[in-house]
Scaffold this motif. Structure first.
Motif, mmCIF file in Angstrom:
data_model
loop_
_atom_site.group_PDB
_atom_site.id
_atom_site.type_symbol
_atom_site.label_atom_id
_atom_site.label_comp_id
_atom_site.label_asym_id
_atom_site.label_seq_id
_atom_site.Cartn_x
_atom_site.Cartn_y
_atom_site.Cartn_z
ATOM 1 N N LEU A 21 -40.657 39.320 85.560
ATOM 2 C CA LEU A 21 -39.287 39.041 85.994
ATOM 3 C C LEU A 21 -38.459 38.656 84.780
ATOM 4 O O LEU A 21 -38.799 37.713 84.070
ATOM 5 C CB LEU A 21 -39.300 37.905 87.014
ATOM 6 N N THR A 39 -41.965 45.370 87.222
ATOM 7 C CA THR A 39 -40.832 44.634 86.663
ATOM 8 C C THR A 39 -39.743 44.438 87.714
ATOM 9 O O THR A 39 -39.578 45.239 88.632
ATOM 10 C CB THR A 39 -40.232 45.364 85.448
ATOM 11 N N ALA A 40 -38.997 43.352 87.568
ATOM 12 C CA ALA A 40 -37.887 43.049 88.466
ATOM 13 C C ALA A 40 -36.785 42.358 87.674
ATOM 14 O O ALA A 40 -37.042 41.720 86.651
ATOM 15 C CB ALA A 40 -38.358 42.165 89.617
ATOM 16 N N ASP A 41 -35.563 42.472 88.174
ATOM 17 C CA ASP A 41 -34.390 41.972 87.461
ATOM 18 C C ASP A 41 -34.044 40.554 87.906
ATOM 19 O O ASP A 41 -33.743 40.313 89.083
ATOM 20 C CB ASP A 41 -33.204 42.906 87.710
ATOM 21 N N ALA A 52 -35.827 38.423 93.833
ATOM 22 C CA ALA A 52 -36.657 39.335 93.040
ATOM 23 C C ALA A 52 -38.083 38.807 92.937
ATOM 24 O O ALA A 52 -39.064 39.554 93.072
ATOM 25 C CB ALA A 52 -36.054 39.517 91.649
ATOM 26 N N LYS A 62 -40.042 39.193 96.276
ATOM 27 C CA LYS A 62 -40.610 40.538 96.460
ATOM 28 C C LYS A 62 -41.893 40.701 95.657
ATOM 29 O O LYS A 62 -42.898 41.222 96.159
ATOM 30 C CB LYS A 62 -39.605 41.608 96.056
ATOM 31 N N LEU A 63 -41.876 40.272 94.390
ATOM 32 C CA LEU A 63 -43.064 40.420 93.547
ATOM 33 C C LEU A 63 -44.255 39.667 94.130
ATOM 34 O O LEU A 63 -45.385 40.170 94.127
ATOM 35 C CB LEU A 63 -42.770 39.895 92.139
ATOM 36 N N ASP A 108 -45.264 42.769 96.705
ATOM 37 C CA ASP A 108 -46.104 43.445 95.716
ATOM 38 C C ASP A 108 -47.438 42.739 95.501
ATOM 39 O O ASP A 108 -48.386 43.331 95.004
ATOM 40 C CB ASP A 108 -45.359 43.558 94.379
#
Length: 399
Positions: free
Chosen positions: A47, A85-87, A98, A101-102, A106
């Protein structure tokens, strides 16, 4: 033994299929961090700010981690890696969804990255609930429970603490402290002002309190420079990064206080912002835990690999994320054939010294941040370009 016939054959076949199904189901349940992914694959969530004010910083964090994977056949501890990857964006409002979600969708084994200290604080409850380790690669605030929290960069108050004595000894008069009004700014400036006061330094600020500029709204610093001039300060200490650092330095160089020595946490002139600041940044002194001109084998290898894919030299952001991957490489390798998040976390605690481009360091057993040396740098001409050149060693801070 004779083969079963008729009903007996059907029962035997049904039993065999049921046993096979149970075996497959057990295998699936035992794979991945929380039940997802192949047994040999480790899911890592990264992240970072890939948009917004700190996009350049987040990009370096992502690229540093990816470089280590590239140099190690996309494996950590012998396991294939799925990097997701995430923003992070500009902070907590975008970082939390974000990270959610990870972690929940995920189902990553480990979370890494994160630019902002405020983002770390906001994501922290999610990490605690999911019981997965976080190996951060940028500054973070103090947290009550760091049992699963690790930082390969620094605590946010450490740069200022490391340079305070040097500023006291080299400025004949009072120093003005100015910074952005958000978590990162509070931590960075507190490290300097608290240490500076303890060792007998005096601030030129009215009432001895740091002057805060609205974040991220401030793009015109001229009114604040007028306050610095009126204070009679003999030098300035600050922290800005990203776009704000470019605006601050360019305007400072054109202001009525441009003759005052400018000291800063190294992020003021780190990476791409230095190229954007150009001559306006010349002679600025900064403190940081890394410089690409450090002479050791790990750094030479890191810098050479970085330059194969990038224009310019690596930053402390890239180095710390590269080190986060190195930490996970060693920890995952020590955690067994099918490591769980808890086993990975326990392995991190037992790592000991880490060989790094910055020099050898190790995690503090109390803060889980590096015990490391800090360097004094000055922006100087290096051939055709300006660079942050190491001009001396400062304190070893951490623990």
């Amino acid at each position: 033994m004779p083969l079963p016939t008729g009903t007996s054959r059907r029962r035997a076949l049904t039993g065999a299929l049921l046993a096979l199904g149970l075996t497959v189901a057990a295998s699936a349940c035992n794979s991945g961090a929380n039940g997802g992914g192949a047994p040999d694959t480790i899911k890592i969530g990264l992240l970072a700010s890939l948009s917004g004010t700190y996009e350049a910083v987040g990009t370096e964090i992502r690229d540093g981690f990816e470089l280590y994977l590239k140099m190690h056949d996309n494996r950590l501890g012998g396991h294939k890696v799925e990097l997701i990857t995430a923003d992070e964006g500009n902070g907590a409002p975008t970082a939390v969804p974000a990270a959610t979600k990870l972690i929940k969708q995920d189902r990553v084994h480990v979370l890494t990255g994160i630019v902002g200290g405020g983002s770390v604080a906001a994501v922290y409850p999610l990490l605690a609930e999911a019981k997965i380790p976080f190996v951060g690669s940028n500054g973070r605030p103090e947290l009550k429970d760091v049992s699963r929290i690790w930082t390969t960069s620094y605590l946010s108050d450490e740069p200022g603490a490391a340079i305070a004595e040097y500023v006291r000894d080299n400025v004949k008069g009072e120093v003005f402290a100015i910074g952005p009004d958000y978590q990162g700014g509070w931590d960075e400036l507190r490290g300097f002002t608290d240490t500076f006061a303890k060792i007998g330094g005096k601030l030129a600020n009215p009432d001895g309190k740091t002057l805060w500029t609205p974040f991220p709204a401030t793009t015109n610093f001229t009114p604040y420079f007028a306050q610095i001039k009126a204070s009679g300060a003999e030098a300035v200490y600050t922290f800005y990064a990203g776009n704000a650092a470019v605006d601050f330095v360019k305007q400072y160089a054109q202001s009525e206080i441009s003759h005052l020595p400018l000291y800063a946490a190294g992020f003021l002139t780190e990476g791409g912002v230095l190229a954007a600041q150009a001559e306006a940044a010349k002679d600025i002194y900064s403190v940081l835990n890394y410089s690409p001109d450090l002479d050791n084998a790990e750094n030479r290898s890191f810098v050479a690999a970085w330059k194969e894919d990038h224009d310019g030299s690596p930053t402390t952001y890239a180095m710390a994320s590269y080190d986060a991957a190195a930490v996970l490489d060693k920890a995952i390798g020590a955690a067994g054939e099918n490591p769980t998040p808890e086993e990975i976390n326990n392995a991190i605690a037992g790592l000991g010294q880490i060989n790094s481009p910055r020099g050898t360091w190790q995690f503090s057993p109390t803060t889980h941040s590096p015990v490391q040396k800090w360097y004094l740098r000055q922006v100087r001409q290096d051939g055709r370009a300006l660079s942050n050149t190491v001009v001396g060693d400062l304190a070893t801070v951490g623990g």
